[in-house]
Design a protein around this motif. Structure first.
Motif, PDB file in Angstrom:
ATOM      1  N   ILE A  43       0.857  -1.183   0.000  1.00 49.08           N
ATOM      2  CA  ILE A  43       0.000   0.000   0.000  1.00 49.08           C
ATOM      3  C   ILE A  43       0.895   1.236   0.000  1.00 49.08           C
ATOM      4  O   ILE A  43       1.966   1.224   0.611  1.00 49.08           O
ATOM      5  CB  ILE A  43      -0.967  -0.012   1.213  1.00 49.08           C
ATOM      6  N   ALA A  44       0.457   2.276  -0.701  1.00 50.28           N
ATOM      7  CA  ALA A  44       1.252   3.507  -0.807  1.00 50.28           C
ATOM      8  C   ALA A  44       0.529   4.664  -0.132  1.00 50.28           C
ATOM      9  O   ALA A  44      -0.704   4.699  -0.071  1.00 50.28           O
ATOM     10  CB  ALA A  44       1.500   3.843  -2.278  1.00 50.28           C
ATOM     11  N   TYR A  45       1.310   5.604   0.373  1.00 53.30           N
ATOM     12  CA  TYR A  45       0.744   6.829   0.929  1.00 53.30           C
ATOM     13  C   TYR A  45       0.219   7.705  -0.199  1.00 53.30           C
ATOM     14  O   TYR A  45       0.758   7.697  -1.305  1.00 53.30           O
ATOM     15  CB  TYR A  45       1.811   7.626   1.685  1.00 53.30           C
ATOM     16  N   GLN A  46      -0.850   8.455   0.096  1.00 55.62           N
ATOM     17  CA  GLN A  46      -1.351   9.484  -0.810  1.00 55.62           C
ATOM     18  C   GLN A  46      -1.515  10.758   0.004  1.00 55.62           C
ATOM     19  O   GLN A  46      -2.095  10.736   1.100  1.00 55.62           O
ATOM     20  CB  GLN A  46      -2.690   9.069  -1.441  1.00 55.62           C
ATOM     21  N   ASP A  47      -1.003  11.861  -0.523  1.00 57.73           N
ATOM     22  CA  ASP A  47      -1.058  13.138   0.185  1.00 57.73           C
ATOM     23  C   ASP A  47      -2.491  13.485   0.585  1.00 57.73           C
ATOM     24  O   ASP A  47      -3.412  13.395  -0.229  1.00 57.73           O
ATOM     25  CB  ASP A  47      -0.492  14.264  -0.680  1.00 57.73           C
ATOM     26  N   GLY A  48      -2.661  13.849   1.858  1.00 55.76           N
ATOM     27  CA  GLY A  48      -3.955  14.302   2.351  1.00 55.76           C
ATOM     28  C   GLY A  48      -5.036  13.243   2.415  1.00 55.76           C
ATOM     29  O   GLY A  48      -6.215  13.578   2.478  1.00 55.76           O
ATOM     30  N   SER A  49      -4.635  11.971   2.446  1.00 56.91           N
ATOM     31  CA  SER A  49      -5.633  10.900   2.362  1.00 56.91           C
ATOM     32  C   SER A  49      -5.372   9.751   3.322  1.00 56.91           C
ATOM     33  O   SER A  49      -4.272   9.578   3.835  1.00 56.91           O
ATOM     34  CB  SER A  49      -5.655  10.303   0.949  1.00 56.91           C
TER      35      SER A  49
ATOM     36  N   ILE B 244      -8.751  -8.745   7.023  1.00 59.16           N
ATOM     37  CA  ILE B 244      -7.432  -8.159   7.215  1.00 59.16           C
ATOM     38  C   ILE B 244      -7.306  -7.051   6.183  1.00 59.16           C
ATOM     39  O   ILE B 244      -7.450  -7.288   4.984  1.00 59.16           O
ATOM     40  CB  ILE B 244      -6.312  -9.195   7.056  1.00 59.16           C
ATOM     41  N   THR B 245      -7.059  -5.828   6.683  1.00 58.82           N
ATOM     42  CA  THR B 245      -7.009  -4.660   5.813  1.00 58.82           C
ATOM     43  C   THR B 245      -5.764  -3.843   6.116  1.00 58.82           C
ATOM     44  O   THR B 245      -5.433  -3.624   7.283  1.00 58.82           O
ATOM     45  CB  THR B 245      -8.261  -3.780   6.029  1.00 58.82           C
ATOM     46  N   LEU B 246      -5.081  -3.396   5.073  1.00 61.04           N
ATOM     47  CA  LEU B 246      -3.961  -2.482   5.210  1.00 61.04           C
ATOM     48  C   LEU B 246      -4.475  -1.059   5.100  1.00 61.04           C
ATOM     49  O   LEU B 246      -5.365  -0.778   4.292  1.00 61.04           O
ATOM     50  CB  LEU B 246      -2.951  -2.704   4.086  1.00 61.04           C
ATOM     51  N   PHE B 247      -3.913  -0.161   5.898  1.00 58.64           N
ATOM     52  CA  PHE B 247      -4.238   1.262   5.827  1.00 58.64           C
ATOM     53  C   PHE B 247      -2.950   2.061   5.736  1.00 58.64           C
ATOM     54  O   PHE B 247      -1.957   1.705   6.373  1.00 58.64           O
ATOM     55  CB  PHE B 247      -4.982   1.721   7.087  1.00 58.64           C
ATOM     56  N   ALA B 248      -2.979   3.154   4.977  1.00 57.64           N
ATOM     57  CA  ALA B 248      -1.894   4.132   4.929  1.00 57.64           C
ATOM     58  C   ALA B 248      -2.508   5.499   5.201  1.00 57.64           C
ATOM     59  O   ALA B 248      -3.401   5.937   4.472  1.00 57.64           O
ATOM     60  CB  ALA B 248      -1.200   4.111   3.574  1.00 57.64           C
ATOM     61  N   PHE B 249      -2.057   6.167   6.262  1.00 58.31           N
ATOM     62  CA  PHE B 249      -2.573   7.469   6.678  1.00 58.31           C
ATOM     63  C   PHE B 249      -1.516   8.525   6.422  1.00 58.31           C
ATOM     64  O   PHE B 249      -0.383   8.391   6.896  1.00 58.31           O
ATOM     65  CB  PHE B 249      -2.868   7.481   8.175  1.00 58.31           C
TER      66      PHE B 249
ATOM     67  N   SER C 272      -1.985  -3.254  14.034  1.00 58.78           N
ATOM     68  CA  SER C 272      -0.541  -3.496  14.101  1.00 58.78           C
ATOM     69  C   SER C 272       0.145  -2.427  13.259  1.00 58.78           C
ATOM     70  O   SER C 272      -0.116  -2.319  12.055  1.00 58.78           O
ATOM     71  CB  SER C 272      -0.205  -4.876  13.547  1.00 58.78           C
ATOM     72  N   ILE C 273       1.030  -1.652  13.867  1.00 60.98           N
ATOM     73  CA  ILE C 273       1.710  -0.563  13.170  1.00 60.98           C
ATOM     74  C   ILE C 273       2.902  -1.145  12.400  1.00 60.98           C
ATOM     75  O   ILE C 273       3.768  -1.795  12.984  1.00 60.98           O
ATOM     76  CB  ILE C 273       2.182   0.527  14.156  1.00 60.98           C
ATOM     77  N   ILE C 274       2.932  -0.899  11.079  1.00 57.60           N
ATOM     78  CA  ILE C 274       3.999  -1.450  10.243  1.00 57.60           C
ATOM     79  C   ILE C 274       4.890  -0.363   9.654  1.00 57.60           C
ATOM     80  O   ILE C 274       5.904  -0.671   9.028  1.00 57.60           O
ATOM     81  CB  ILE C 274       3.438  -2.373   9.141  1.00 57.60           C
ATOM     82  N   ASP C 275       4.535   0.916   9.873  1.00 56.71           N
ATOM     83  CA  ASP C 275       5.372   2.029   9.444  1.00 56.71           C
ATOM     84  C   ASP C 275       4.874   3.286  10.149  1.00 56.71           C
ATOM     85  O   ASP C 275       3.672   3.457  10.336  1.00 56.71           O
ATOM     86  CB  ASP C 275       5.302   2.216   7.920  1.00 56.71           C
ATOM     87  N   GLY C 276       5.785   4.152  10.578  1.00 59.11           N
ATOM     88  CA  GLY C 276       5.405   5.441  11.128  1.00 59.11           C
ATOM     89  C   GLY C 276       4.960   5.398  12.574  1.00 59.11           C
ATOM     90  O   GLY C 276       5.374   4.533  13.346  1.00 59.11           O
ATOM     91  N   GLU C 277       4.055   6.328  12.910  1.00 61.88           N
ATOM     92  CA  GLU C 277       3.634   6.522  14.294  1.00 61.88           C
ATOM     93  C   GLU C 277       2.180   6.985  14.328  1.00 61.88           C
ATOM     94  O   GLU C 277       1.780   7.866  13.568  1.00 61.88           O
ATOM     95  CB  GLU C 277       4.526   7.590  14.913  1.00 61.88           C
ATOM     96  N   ALA C 278       1.402   6.396  15.227  1.00 64.27           N
ATOM     97  CA  ALA C 278      -0.031   6.699  15.308  1.00 64.27           C
ATOM     98  C   ALA C 278      -0.449   6.971  16.737  1.00 64.27           C
ATOM     99  O   ALA C 278       0.209   6.543  17.679  1.00 64.27           O
ATOM    100  CB  ALA C 278      -0.844   5.533  14.760  1.00 64.27           C
ATOM    101  N   GLU C 279      -1.576   7.659  16.865  1.00 66.49           N
ATOM    102  CA  GLU C 279      -2.238   7.777  18.156  1.00 66.49           C
ATOM    103  C   GLU C 279      -3.598   7.102  18.004  1.00 66.49           C
ATOM    104  O   GLU C 279      -4.386   7.482  17.134  1.00 66.49           O
ATOM    105  CB  GLU C 279      -2.429   9.233  18.548  1.00 66.49           C
TER     106      GLU C 279
ATOM    107  N   LYS D 131       1.415   3.387   8.547  1.00 63.08           N
ATOM    108  CA  LYS D 131       0.671   2.289   7.937  1.00 63.08           C
ATOM    109  C   LYS D 131       0.347   1.289   9.031  1.00 63.08           C
ATOM    110  O   LYS D 131       1.141   1.066   9.948  1.00 63.08           O
ATOM    111  CB  LYS D 131       1.512   1.587   6.859  1.00 63.08           C
ATOM    112  N   MET D 132      -0.840   0.701   8.929  1.00 64.79           N
ATOM    113  CA  MET D 132      -1.219  -0.330   9.876  1.00 64.79           C
ATOM    114  C   MET D 132      -1.918  -1.474   9.173  1.00 64.79           C
ATOM    115  O   MET D 132      -2.542  -1.299   8.120  1.00 64.79           O
ATOM    116  CB  MET D 132      -2.115   0.225  10.990  1.00 64.79           C
ATOM    117  N   LEU D 133      -1.778  -2.627   9.780  1.00 65.67           N
ATOM    118  CA  LEU D 133      -2.495  -3.827   9.359  1.00 65.67           C
ATOM    119  C   LEU D 133      -3.603  -4.018  10.380  1.00 65.67           C
ATOM    120  O   LEU D 133      -3.331  -4.130  11.582  1.00 65.67           O
ATOM    121  CB  LEU D 133      -1.536  -5.011   9.354  1.00 65.67           C
TER     122      LEU D 133
END
Length: 110
Positions: free
Chosen positions: A19-25, A39-44, A62-69, A102-104
């Protein structure tokens, strides 16, 4: 639902590369869709999120990239790569990108 012609079964996968990041999405890609769960991947993108809501089933982020709250029942948790949290069914929760992440998300249906 995932495209039946794009089956990921039986392949070695690197989830963050699917999954790829998209600006503002917020972008999502469902990997598994069954009656018993998904099971769904998300990119914030940074600053993006999902407002407070509830789900009928437990969900494991499950966080697979970056940092979330992730906020569960008004308590905020900072999560980093390699960490996970269980969001209980029927309890309000929200997701916010402190920076791109990104999270799974695994949702277990009863």
């Amino acid at each position: 639902m995932p495209d039946k012609n794009d089956s990921l079964a039986g392949r070695v996968l690197a989830p963050a590369d699917l999954i790829a990041y998209q600006d503002g999405s917020v972008v999502s890609r469902m990997l598994v869709y069954k009656k018993t769960g998904t099971i769904t991947l998300f990119a914030f993108d940074a600053g993006e999120g999902l407002s407070e809501h509830t789900a009928p089933y437990d969900a494991i982020a499950s966080i697979i990239d970056g940092e979330a709250e992730i906020t569960i029942d008004k308590t905020a948790y900072d999560l980093h790569v390699g960490q996970m949290i269980i969001m209980p069914a029927k309890i309000p929760h929200a997701v916010q990108a402190k920076k791109r992440f990104k999270m799974l998300l695994t949702m277990i249906h009863e």
